[in-house]
Design a protein around this motif. Sequence first.
Motif, mmCIF file in Angstrom:
data_model
loop_
_atom_site.group_PDB
_atom_site.id
_atom_site.type_symbol
_atom_site.label_atom_id
_atom_site.label_comp_id
_atom_site.label_asym_id
_atom_site.label_seq_id
_atom_site.Cartn_x
_atom_site.Cartn_y
_atom_site.Cartn_z
ATOM 1 N N GLY B 416 0.812 -1.203 0.000
ATOM 2 C CA GLY B 416 0.000 0.000 0.000
ATOM 3 C C GLY B 416 0.845 1.252 0.000
ATOM 4 O O GLY B 416 2.073 1.199 0.023
ATOM 5 N N PRO B 417 0.169 2.394 -0.045
ATOM 6 C CA PRO B 417 0.887 3.653 -0.219
ATOM 7 C C PRO B 417 1.722 4.003 1.001
ATOM 8 O O PRO B 417 1.360 3.690 2.122
ATOM 9 C CB PRO B 417 -0.241 4.671 -0.418
ATOM 10 C CG PRO B 417 -1.439 4.050 0.221
ATOM 11 C CD PRO B 417 -1.276 2.567 0.086
ATOM 12 N N LYS B 419 4.289 7.134 2.888
ATOM 13 C CA LYS B 419 4.594 8.563 2.893
ATOM 14 C C LYS B 419 5.837 8.822 2.050
ATOM 15 O O LYS B 419 6.815 8.072 2.130
ATOM 16 C CB LYS B 419 4.862 9.011 4.330
ATOM 17 C CG LYS B 419 3.657 8.935 5.227
ATOM 18 C CD LYS B 419 3.990 9.398 6.637
ATOM 19 C CE LYS B 419 4.234 8.223 7.562
ATOM 20 N NZ LYS B 419 4.282 8.617 8.985
ATOM 21 N N GLY B 430 7.383 10.435 -6.981
ATOM 22 C CA GLY B 430 7.282 8.987 -6.881
ATOM 23 C C GLY B 430 8.378 8.274 -7.638
ATOM 24 O O GLY B 430 8.973 7.314 -7.158
ATOM 25 N N ASP B 612 11.858 4.258 2.232
ATOM 26 C CA ASP B 612 11.853 4.816 0.883
ATOM 27 C C ASP B 612 12.826 5.990 0.873
ATOM 28 O O ASP B 612 12.779 6.846 1.757
ATOM 29 C CB ASP B 612 10.445 5.289 0.502
ATOM 30 C CG ASP B 612 9.528 4.133 0.125
ATOM 31 O OD1 ASP B 612 10.034 3.019 -0.100
ATOM 32 O OD2 ASP B 612 8.301 4.342 0.070
#
Lengths: 278, 786, 183
Positions: B416-417, B419, B430, B612
């Motif tokens: 899922g997404p 931050k 992204g 990330d």
Amino acid sequence: MLLEAPRFALPETLGEALAARAERPEAVVVAGGTEVMPDLLWRNRTAAGFLSLRRVAALRGTTTDGGELVIGAGTPVAALTTAPDGGLRAAASSLGTPLVRTEATIGGNVVSALPYRNLLPTLLAGGATLELTSATGTRVVPFDGFVTAPGVTGLREGELLTAVRMPVHVGFADYAKVGRRNAQFVATVSAAVVSRDGVARLAFGNAGPTPLRSDAVDTAATALLDGRATPEDLRATVAAAVDPPEDTVASAEYRRHALGVLAVRLVTRAAVDAGLGS
Amino acid sequence: MFANMATGGIGASVRRPDGPAKVRGEFSYAGDLTAEGMLIGVTVRSPHPHARILGIDTTAARAMDGVHAVLTVDDVPGDRHFGLVLRDEPVLADGVVRYAGEPVAVVAAVDAATARRAARAVEVTYEVLPALTDPQLALTAASIHPDGNVYRHVSYSCGDPDARGVVTVENTYRIGMQDPAFLAPEAGLARPTPDGGVAIEVATQWLHSDQKQIGWATGLPPEKVHVSLAGVGGAFGGREDVTLQTHACLLALATGRPVKIEYTREESFLAHRQRHPGTIWLRHSADADGRIVSVEGRVLLDGGAYASTSPVVITNTVTLLQGPYRVDNGRFEGWSVRTNNPSCGAMRGFGVPQAAFAHEAQLDALAAALDLDPVEVRLTNALQRGDVATFGQRFDAPTPVREVIEGLRAIPLPTGPAKLPGGVGRAAEGGTVRRGVGWAVTMKNLAFSEGHVDESTAEVSLRDGHATVHTACAEVGQGFVTVAEQVARTVLGATTVEVVQPDTLVASAGSTSASRQTMASGTAVYRACLAVRDRLLGRVARAHGLDAATLTVADGVVCAAGRPLGPVATAAPGQTFRATEHFQHPATHPLGSAEGGMYVAFGFSAMRAVVDVDVELGLVSVVQVASCQDVGTVVNPVQLRGQIEGGIVQGMGLALMEEVVVADGLITNPDFQDYLIPTIVDVPEVVSTYVTDPEPGMPHGWKGVGEPPLVTAVPVVAAAVRAATGLPLPAVPIKPEHIALGIGAAPTVTWTTPRPADPDRPRGAVIDEEPHDAPGTMAEEGAPSG
Amino acid sequence: MSAVEDPRTDVAGGTDGADGSVTFGLTVDGTAHEVTARWDESLLTVLRDRLGVRGPKTGCAHGRCGACAVKADLGDGGHVLCACLVPAATAAGGTVETIASISGPDGALSDVQEAFLAEGAVQCGICTSGFVTAATELLETNPDPTRPEIEAALYGNLCRCTGYGRIVAAVETAARTRRAATR
């Protein structure tokens, strides 16, 4: 006047504020207090008194005048988080914290005039002008050039910043900043873009002693926007145009690098918005 | 403080008894203290990191209206020096200042404004001296203190340090100075007492240590120094040393009035102890299958101007360089040294986060060099019960290293997404973000070490089902008050429990540090509750003509041979039963001792982090941290989770953003604008699982849990960022420019001819040299260790 | 180091005395006060040291931690702000609601307060009154906030103990409770 004491004035109208400004040249003008109070605490600044604009209703709020947004200098930053300008929205939404934005004002951000202040690149890229009002009248000056050194502006004695005028752009406007945390941070560097009719205009925060833009950068940005230049071209132009500080937060080398990255990304976003990019 | 009437025993997520007052904003913290006729104390601090004091003129300050006292070192009636381990720190500067912010004089006046004006009016004439700010130079530079520049040097080996496998990897790692950054700045209120003594309410971690050190400076015997705990707004090690305690007491005695001192945020940074910054060199040699053959390590910790716990912290760092891995052959050495930088001491993890950051980077480097899975390398080397540590101690309790690693593997990766890196700055795109997954496993010693006595005492009473628990254990937010209540409910069957505010009227509980209070004070409370229960049951047995041995308490009911007799609350109406019980862990011994181990117990923890990274800009978003920790028996699931999540976020702070930046001896960022701790936007999803092997010797098998999460979070976040970027990143905090500009050297990998360990070399620790500067005046109660 | 001497706002310029004082009215938690303070004192200093209102806490005193968050109406409708950043006299004639004004019916805990306890969102608690104040405001404007919305509303409040996970859970729980109660 809601309150008047030898070292404190709390005007309710602009007239009262201007009169107080003339009578109390030594007083520090305070709007939300979010810069001034920490200044007194942390930066050893002293003040002879306060002239608070916090209760001057006429300074708060945004109107439209022709093609311009007229933002009262006392408008809280929180109100700008829903502004019609994408750059202002983004810059306002990342300023300080939600608890600070309710009191911090656009006027305070401009007059405190430090190169990392959130709203400044957006105002510079957007071609904002400032209404400076004194007892003898109002003059309108471009924001470009208003900040002459860190913390120093072209505001004259007896003048108050009363409004910021921002052209309403039909094109694309955005802002981004880089820091060492993901919320509530001072910009290590920041950048704003405005693009309209195939022309891009960029401005940078903490890229030098004052908010910074350059024709060469805008030329390169416009060239990138319409595919006549590469991202590397823009980055090289930005690197040559900026003179960022070196401090314990980041090296000048990193700042120069990050400003180039931000420039390319913002112009790319503008290109995508205009249907020019991928 | 009364709890709900619900059962709420051990194992339940009992709510904090102090919670309702805290959510209403009614809980009284040290900064909220006030007293009739109270004066305000303000500290005059040195602006120089190193200077000789040529003179202090207090005339103008004393002459000001509203000023009641201005004290310098000449006004200290007792011993001029204090300290947790070595008594090397002046109560007020004694001719020389050795760090910027060192207290030179203290002022008491009718209000804060007057006191601050008076403090500015104290004229101190300094002869500025060159500041010794490089810890490497401290080893050879002229002494900046009569006690020398080395707090402690440790050096030992085990097995054959020169044994080699097929490869060695080595690198030098750097850890920045972290601030405890508890949110409530130091505060306390001292009053003179009618017997000529002094009483202080203060936010502290260790009441009896404060009492002792106040006694030294005031010249008062312990019975005339009364310390009680004021509400504490976080601690994390930073309140273990004395800061304002002695000053407030001296001012109260000098003026005959109550004196309150409350630091500003900036003073808080200047005054309390930070986590030691350090440099660690490590060389691991391994076989082709990743099995560690030997480890060599060297550590240099900058202890700053005064000793605090530097002589103890260095041993933690050096001995735990091996990590939770079997290491038969090694050579380890370290120094903690004196400089003119801010003094460092206890902070959650106590020397081990530094070691963990280094050894986990090494394990990953080893795996990479051998093209092995980093998790498999860790499993291959995992310590097991019965193994012997490099420092000679046998792991004779559950040692679930494999179990915590396997426990982690069961946790799914996040979907899922996530931050975006850079958060509200909206800089990342992204398409510019790369994901990385890292692993880390650590070992943390629990409780005091190396012969320092680890003990606590509890007084418990019970009357009509209402229990009162009194210890000197400082509640600093961790939730000991809840644990004490749960123990009293379970053991005594109490319906209501009051945990009395800690003070020095009861014997010492030691420091709230080292993950130790559930083990020490929790066990003291448990024992006292058992004794009270037995007295109650004896009374019931006599009243009913029963054999006391057949009586038990379960769920608040007295039972005879399992049959309910009646509620505890009505078992002996009007009768009060009391007991005082002491608990002390089995003795520990100095490094190299033949008599026994250095440490009481160990906690093991494994984590996997997913991050990330915007590689171009060097921005990081920590998406998820999954944790599996060896926690013994779970006492309170919600509080346990709070310790895990809070520890992870503090460790992540050190990994990514937190650093007290010291330039030429001056802290450049003593505020929350420039010293960054994680915000709610920065934190990851935390998935927390546990291995619940009961800890031997502890009631219910509980054990300390507070420090391992921080210790593991530092290396695991760094590992994940390395995985995302492919960069070596040998320093924390990892700054954006380290990533964006690729700053930091990669490990050196050397292929070697295998050289088996010399079988004649002894297992276990052999001290290579006598400690250069053995700890001098050990506090009789024992210096802390974490 | 910016200032070892620590020039707190309450001493800037050393302005005690008649010419440095300001007197104004301020309503705090429903009680009207006439306040006399120095001209440069913060609202937080006035609340805590002059009026003895100790619910708002001093964490950093420079607008970074949110421990002093209160809801204040300075003639513009009221919003949550950092009391340490507001020169107190600018609130002349205004109203302040601190954590003491937050409760459920009949003085019981509010749904937000209850959820903070139930979810373990409180450890040392020095940040709690600020968090409860900000979270209460959030739920008044957004009864069903997403996790990103909760984070966006609360990043002006720092917590050093909990790691925030339980705080987010508490706000989600409070929102669920409130929606269920008003359904």
